[in-house]
Design a protein around this motif. Structure first.
Motif, short mmCIF file in Angstrom:
data_model
loop_
_atom_site.label_atom_id
_atom_site.label_comp_id
_atom_site.label_asym_id
_atom_site.label_seq_id
_atom_site.Cartn_x
_atom_site.Cartn_y
_atom_site.Cartn_z
N LEU D 58 10.64 22.34 -38.22
CA LEU D 58 9.38 23.08 -38.30
C LEU D 58 9.04 23.38 -39.76
O LEU D 58 9.92 23.72 -40.55
CB LEU D 58 9.47 24.40 -37.54
CG LEU D 58 9.52 24.33 -36.02
CD1 LEU D 58 9.51 25.76 -35.45
CD2 LEU D 58 8.34 23.55 -35.45
N LEU D 59 7.78 23.30 -40.09
CA LEU D 59 7.31 23.63 -41.44
C LEU D 59 7.73 25.06 -41.80
O LEU D 59 8.09 25.36 -42.94
CB LEU D 59 5.79 23.50 -41.46
CG LEU D 59 5.15 23.26 -42.81
CD1 LEU D 59 5.78 22.08 -43.51
CD2 LEU D 59 3.67 23.02 -42.62
N LEU D 60 7.66 25.94 -40.82
CA LEU D 60 8.07 27.34 -41.00
C LEU D 60 9.49 27.45 -41.55
O LEU D 60 9.76 28.24 -42.45
CB LEU D 60 8.03 28.02 -39.62
CG LEU D 60 8.37 29.49 -39.57
CD1 LEU D 60 7.15 30.31 -39.98
CD2 LEU D 60 8.80 29.90 -38.17
N ASP D 61 10.39 26.64 -41.00
CA ASP D 61 11.78 26.71 -41.42
C ASP D 61 12.00 26.05 -42.78
O ASP D 61 12.82 26.49 -43.58
CB ASP D 61 12.68 26.06 -40.36
CG ASP D 61 12.62 26.80 -39.03
OD1 ASP D 61 12.38 28.03 -39.05
OD2 ASP D 61 12.81 26.17 -37.98
N ARG D 62 11.25 25.00 -43.05
CA ARG D 62 11.35 24.33 -44.35
C ARG D 62 10.91 25.26 -45.47
O ARG D 62 11.51 25.30 -46.53
CB ARG D 62 10.49 23.07 -44.38
CG ARG D 62 11.01 21.97 -43.49
CD ARG D 62 9.98 20.89 -43.29
NE ARG D 62 9.78 20.07 -44.47
CZ ARG D 62 10.36 18.90 -44.70
NH1 ARG D 62 11.22 18.42 -43.83
NH2 ARG D 62 10.11 18.22 -45.79
N LYS D 63 9.85 26.04 -45.22
CA LYS D 63 9.36 26.97 -46.23
C LYS D 63 10.40 28.03 -46.54
O LYS D 63 10.62 28.38 -47.68
CB LYS D 63 8.08 27.65 -45.73
CG LYS D 63 6.89 26.73 -45.77
CD LYS D 63 5.66 27.49 -45.34
CE LYS D 63 4.45 26.57 -45.42
NZ LYS D 63 3.24 27.26 -44.98
N ARG D 64 11.00 28.56 -45.49
CA ARG D 64 12.01 29.60 -45.70
C ARG D 64 13.12 29.10 -46.61
O ARG D 64 13.57 29.79 -47.51
CB ARG D 64 12.61 30.02 -44.36
CG ARG D 64 11.69 30.95 -43.60
CD ARG D 64 12.34 31.40 -42.32
NE ARG D 64 11.42 32.25 -41.56
CZ ARG D 64 11.40 32.33 -40.24
NH1 ARG D 64 12.24 31.60 -39.53
NH2 ARG D 64 10.55 33.11 -39.62
#
Lengths: 68, 68, 68, 68, 68, 68
Positions: D58-64
């Motif tokens: 998920l993009l969300l997890d990559r950002k974190r």
């Protein structure tokens, strides 16, 4: 935000390859600049005039009328 | 609201041109009436049976079973 | 051909639930009759006026002009 | 050919309204010039980082990860 | 062929984030293995029950019937 | 929730029929398990290299460079 990959799908009439080159180059420039993202995918969809309806009529039939 | 242009994309099997005419005419009538908008674009997408999967199986293979 | 499942995606403005009911019922009737297939899926996509561009302008901005 | 209505669907991250204005104006300019067609519809689709996957994540997890 | 970027768009009901993680991870594994391409984009589209029609009826109304 | 019908649209390069079989079988398994829904429709879209742009360039032209 830098690693998302925006995708542009463009539904239009059939076009030649030189126009496809320009379309991909210029749509990508615009989207890349505004989103601030380098990686952009463009999918060109070519729809034949018998598969497109405008205001209830096939594009194929509208063209014929214009020609006669 | 009057100047939006709803777009209907219909993903189905290949059909002949007379059915396309009817599809475009009647889908547009329905959408035009309900949205209160005259300009409607319809894109008919024809998917060959080897490009459609239903419940894990190609449509092509499901048809063969039915025939034998 | 009877077991394909045509899918209709309709991109339009936000509408109330009663219109959604009619849209689904009548689009399905049309598609079902013409394709000769009972199972039809309809996906209603509601686009806010700030996410739709017509001829280079956001729908949001076109509406404002009309109102003033 | 002049009365087809190409539709551009752009799937990207959420953006502010000023960027939407530019996106619609400039994508339309490009498509209009290359297709030789004035009427272009643009649909901007905003995808939240928890609804986009890149290379399996998920993009969300990559950002974190990038932030820590 | 190695540098194309297949895109998977999945239209379904709303789901929680843990399911989104799994969906992205596993759909990407499958597509990546079969296409022989590492870069895959997945877009998860969540459709509320009042925006989906099955066989002519809103999903919202079908659920209510089942419950009563 | 059991009667929704998620639809997976996969935009990729042309592939042979054996790969289509696997793609449909395995994407359906994954989606079916995670959504808890048996009925899944998969639409495989094959895009020729002259209709796909990556980072501003047609896939067709990128391949030529790699080969020379």
């Amino acid at each position: 935000m830098g690693d998302t990959m925006p995708t542009i799908i463009i539904e239009g009439p059939p076009i030649d390859i030189e126009k496809k080159r320009k379309l991909v180059r210029e749509l990508t420039e615009v989207a890349s600049k505004i989103y601030g993202i380098r990686h952009i995918t463009v999918l060109i969809k070519e729809n034949s005039p018998e598969n497109v309806g405008i205001d209830g009529e096939l594009l194929l039939d509208r063209k014929r009328k214009v020609q006669t």
